[in-house]
Design an enzyme around this catalytic site. Structure first.
Site, PDB file in Angstrom:
ATOM      1  N   CYS A 126     -49.095   4.716 -34.676  1.00 28.14           N
ATOM      2  CA  CYS A 126     -49.861   3.831 -35.556  1.00 28.14           C
ATOM      3  C   CYS A 126     -50.468   2.653 -34.824  1.00 28.14           C
ATOM      4  CB  CYS A 126     -48.949   3.314 -36.679  1.00 28.14           C
ATOM      5  SG  CYS A 126     -47.602   2.289 -36.058  1.00 28.14           S
ATOM      6  N   HIS A 180     -41.580   5.266 -36.330  1.00 27.84           N
ATOM      7  CA  HIS A 180     -42.233   6.302 -35.548  1.00 27.84           C
ATOM      8  C   HIS A 180     -41.457   6.703 -34.310  1.00 27.84           C
ATOM      9  CE1 HIS A 180     -46.012   4.856 -37.776  1.00 27.84           C
ATOM     10  NE2 HIS A 180     -45.556   5.949 -38.337  1.00 27.84           N
ATOM     11  N   CYS A 187       9.342 -35.995   1.049  1.00 27.97           N
ATOM     12  CA  CYS A 187       7.922 -35.800   1.361  1.00 27.97           C
ATOM     13  C   CYS A 187       7.245 -34.905   0.332  1.00 27.97           C
ATOM     14  CB  CYS A 187       7.744 -35.216   2.765  1.00 27.97           C
ATOM     15  SG  CYS A 187       8.582 -33.652   3.022  1.00 27.97           S
ATOM     16  N   HIS A 198       7.784 -29.771   6.362  1.00 29.39           N
ATOM     17  CA  HIS A 198       7.292 -31.102   6.050  1.00 29.39           C
ATOM     18  C   HIS A 198       5.978 -31.012   5.284  1.00 29.39           C
ATOM     19  CE1 HIS A 198       6.874 -35.349   6.327  1.00 29.39           C
ATOM     20  NE2 HIS A 198       5.791 -35.301   7.065  1.00 29.39           N
TER      21      HIS A 198
END
Lengths: 111, 621
Positions: free
Chosen positions: B72, B98, B255, B565
């Site tokens: 179309c 379509h 530490c 450490h």
């Protein structure tokens, strides 16, 4: 009874010939051909994301999907039900800006 | 085909196909197409696809070409191109379908692709369908673009040195950049599409700005100006040392505590919190008699930022912490990470602020206590059943991310793992492909977020199969915290004697977590579509949520598993300082890079402040 010679002509055999293109369609083609549609789409995307429209709409879609259940939903249904809401939620300034862009495109476009 | 018959079949198709979360079950027509044409036929569509920076894909077309429906000539609305012959059909319910007409008239032409969105469509079922090979095609198309873009960018920027292939691991390692542009992501099929990658200009920036609060400049009023004049003391700019830098005395194998404390002292959100007196000892609800780790932290912050540069002994804090974590009390050496976790819980439990912290579980996503606001993130875990493809998702809060070191390379396990990644729609693990010996934080993150096949003895229960099945698990980061702490698991307990893994781990100064976030990982699994991650309340598009981090503290360990450490490195005013208990020295960046990282602290590059924060109690007096 004599047939009137002035009766209207019989409709064309190819009834499914497409009707004359509407103004919308003409504009659409022009926009695509020049590449302006892509640019407009990018602009629109940017604006809609900025103002939060996309997020809101995403939430709507999710809510709708949850309500219907993921197994019962098709793309068409989703589009059909969300589109009107989405259209209504677009802020006016965004609409105005886009319309202005299209208008200026049409007026400056040579053809 | 009679319409009644057709409708019945259509309904049946829906039942069969659209199972929950199972996007890979094809409809009858797609399955037929695949059987007839093979999976390769969908992969070649890669040539027809054009991708945007954001991951959006569409079908290529000529500049002036106007796609129209073959029947179309319609040019508006959704148009679908048949993947077999390219005929375009429109789809405008209820009358003009379509695309379906074409499919009905031509057997075998049932599958089409949306021209604008590059999504497969079944014309008979009338709905989008999904296919792994097609998704791969889209991803590959995107990868090509990315690769070309970055090559161009590199050419333009005049980059010399490592070519793309070598740039595995963390990103550009030169000059402290640590940045990885899209280039390092395209090697060996890695295909993460980051919306931030390559996108410049206003649109990207304005999107980024949208969610942040507008900056309003402040101008002092008359009263305030007076106050400023009277109460200000000039900063001593002769001093070169940054504020808050102060050594911590070792009180006996402490530490582990000192190194973590140094990192916390300079964690920007935490530092700001305590220095702006948000935790006021006078107002502290817990009172003097009770234990309040928040107050103790406040004392340490005050001491560190007092300007006094002599080393400080955090004895009171140590005592308080011993009381809280009595199982770890004593002068033996401890693990720094364990201490960090313990401290976070301690401040949460005994933080004693006005927030309703007590009612939330420790580590709850919405906990508003200071430590959780800073460190708490959310991890997403997806477990996918290998039999029926059902994925179950869980979210777990976390205050840090513990990363396993990559295994030894070149082993069979490594290679078979990488094959599983490819199948699961993931990216090839860099770990499996990088050279042996070198390890990186990004490699560990890759490993952390890779799809992992759980062994036969770890089957998990699948809701759909209703039985235990083998499954694939994939982790991702759902929500990033303000400050992210990475912990590298340097211990190997698998052997008879637990040993420490001393392997060097390279770490970047700047880190973009986007590829490891749930949004990206889930997106990849779904063929790189722009999805929202299911079930989330706050939906930030990927380019919005903060994912860029920068390193500000490193805790390193040297020595053996049971004795060693800890030393931490802090990045202040763009300089690195080594904090070895009471000794603080300035060091170069390369020195830090060469250290053996154990814990890495990253802070979001731009901190967004929430518009309305919890009101703090009014100051007394």
């Amino acid at each position: 009874m004599r047939a009137s010679v002035h009766r209207p002509p019989t409709p064309d055999a190819d009834e499914d010939r497409e009707p004359e293109p509407t103004l919308q369609e003409i504009i659409n083609i022009k926009l695509i051909e020049s590449g302006e549609k892509e640019r407009l789409k990018e602009l629109l995307r940017e604006r809609l994301i900025e103002c939060g429209w996309r997020d809101d709409l995403k939430a709507q879609c999710r809510a709708f999907t949850r309500k219907k259940g993921r197994a019962n939903i098709t793309l068409d249904e989703l589009v059909r039900s969300i589109t009107p809401k989405g259209r209504a939620m677009v802020p006016d300034n965004v609409k105005a800006e886009l319309l202005q862009r299209i208008r200026s495109f049409l007026t400056t476009d040579p053809s | 085909m009679g319409s009644k018959n057709f409708e019945h079949r259509e309904h049946e198709h829906r039942e069969n196909r659209r199972d929950d979360a199972s996007r890979l079950v094809p409809c009858e027509h797609l399955a037929e197409y695949r059987a007839r044409n093979g999976s390769e036929s969908l992969r070649v569509l890669q040539r027809c696809v054009k991708t945007e920076a954001s991951g959006r894909a569409c079908i290529k077309r000529e500049a002036k070409e106007v796609p129209r429906c073959g029947s179309c000539s319609r040019a508006r609305g959704r148009l679908y191109a048949c993947v077999v012959c390219g005929t375009i059909g429109c789809w405008s319910p209820p009358d003009a379908l379509h695309a379906r007409t074409h499919a009905q008239d031509n057997p075998g032409h049932g599958i089409a692709v949306d021209i604008e969105r590059a999504e497969l469509f079944c014309c008979f079922c009338g709905d989008q369908v999904y296919d792994v090979d097609f998704d791969r095609a889209i991803i590959a198309a995107r990868a090509d673009v990315l690769r070309r873009e970055t090559e161009e960018r590199r050419r333009n920027a005049g980059d010399v040195g490592d070519n793309l292939k070598k740039n595995v691991g963390s990103g550009c390692g030169r000059d402290g950049c640590g940045d990885f542009g899209a280039g390092s992501r395209t090697v060996s099929g890695l295909v993460v599409s980051s919306p931030c990658g390559g996108e410049v200009g206003n649109s990207h920036e304005s999107r980024k700005r949208r969610r942040s609060i507008e900056y309003k400049p402040w101008v002092a009023s008359g009263q305030e100006q007076l106050g400023l004049k009277q109460s200000s003391t000039p900063l001593n700019d002769g001093k070169k040392l940054p504020a808050g830098l102060r050594g911590l005395n070792n009180l006996g194998n402490t530490c582990f505590m000192n190194s973590v404390l140094q990192a916390l002292l300079h964690t920007p959100p935490l530092r700001n919190y305590f220095l702006s007196d948000r935790h006021n000892q006078a107002m502290c609800q817990r009172g003097d008699a009770q234990l309040c780790l928040g107050c103790d932290m406040d004392i340490i912050f005050t001491a560190a930022f007092s300007g006094d540069r002599t080393p400080y002994s955090p004895a009171n804090f140590l005592y308080s912490w011993w009381r809280y974590a009595s199982n770890l009390a004593g002068y033996e050496q401890q693990d720094a990470h364990e201490f960090f976790i313990s401290l976070v819980s301690g401040i949460h439990d005994e933080g004693g602020t006005t927030s309703s912290c007590k009612t939330t579980r420790s580590g709850d996503d919405n906990c508003h206590c200071k430590v959780h606001r800073v460190f708490s993130g959310l991890l997403r875990s997806d477990v996918t059943c290998t039999v029926c493809d059902l994925t179950s998702t869980t979210y777990d809060p976390c205050v840090d991310i513990s990363l396993d070191l990559e295994p030894d390379f070149g082993t069979e396990k490594g290679f078979s793992e990488s094959i599983i990644h490819a199948e699961h729609g993931g990216r090839t693990s860099r770990a499996a492909s990088s050279a042996s010996g070198a390890s990186s934080l990004l490699g560990c993150l890759d490993r952390f977020t890779r799809p992992e096949r759980l062994g036969a003895n770890e089957k998990s229960f699948c809701e759909r199969c209703q039985t235990r099945q083998e499954s694939i698990k994939q982790m991702s980061i759902r929500k990033v915290p303000l400050v992210l702490c990475f912990h590298i698991k340097r211990f190997d307990f698998t052997r008879n004697q637990p040993k420490k893994l001393d392997r060097y781990v390279q770490f970047p100064l700047f880190l973009d977590l986007l590829p490891y976030m749930s949004s990206s990982i889930v997106r990849l699994r779904h063929g790189n579509r722009l999805l929202s991650v299911s079930g989330d309340a706050s939906n930030l598009p990927p380019s919005q949520s903060p994912s860029e981090f920068e390193l500000f503290a490193v805790v390193t360990h040297s020595g053996k598993l049971d004795s060693g450490h800890y030393v931490s490195f802090l990045r202040l005013n763009k300089c690195w300082y080594k904090c070895d208990d009471a000794w603080i020295t300035r060091v170069t960046e390369d020195y830090v890079r060469a250290s053996q990282a154990y814990m890495l602290y990253y802070v979001q590059k731009t901190l967004f402040y929430k518009a309305s924060d919890t009101a703090r109690p009014p100051m007394g007096g």
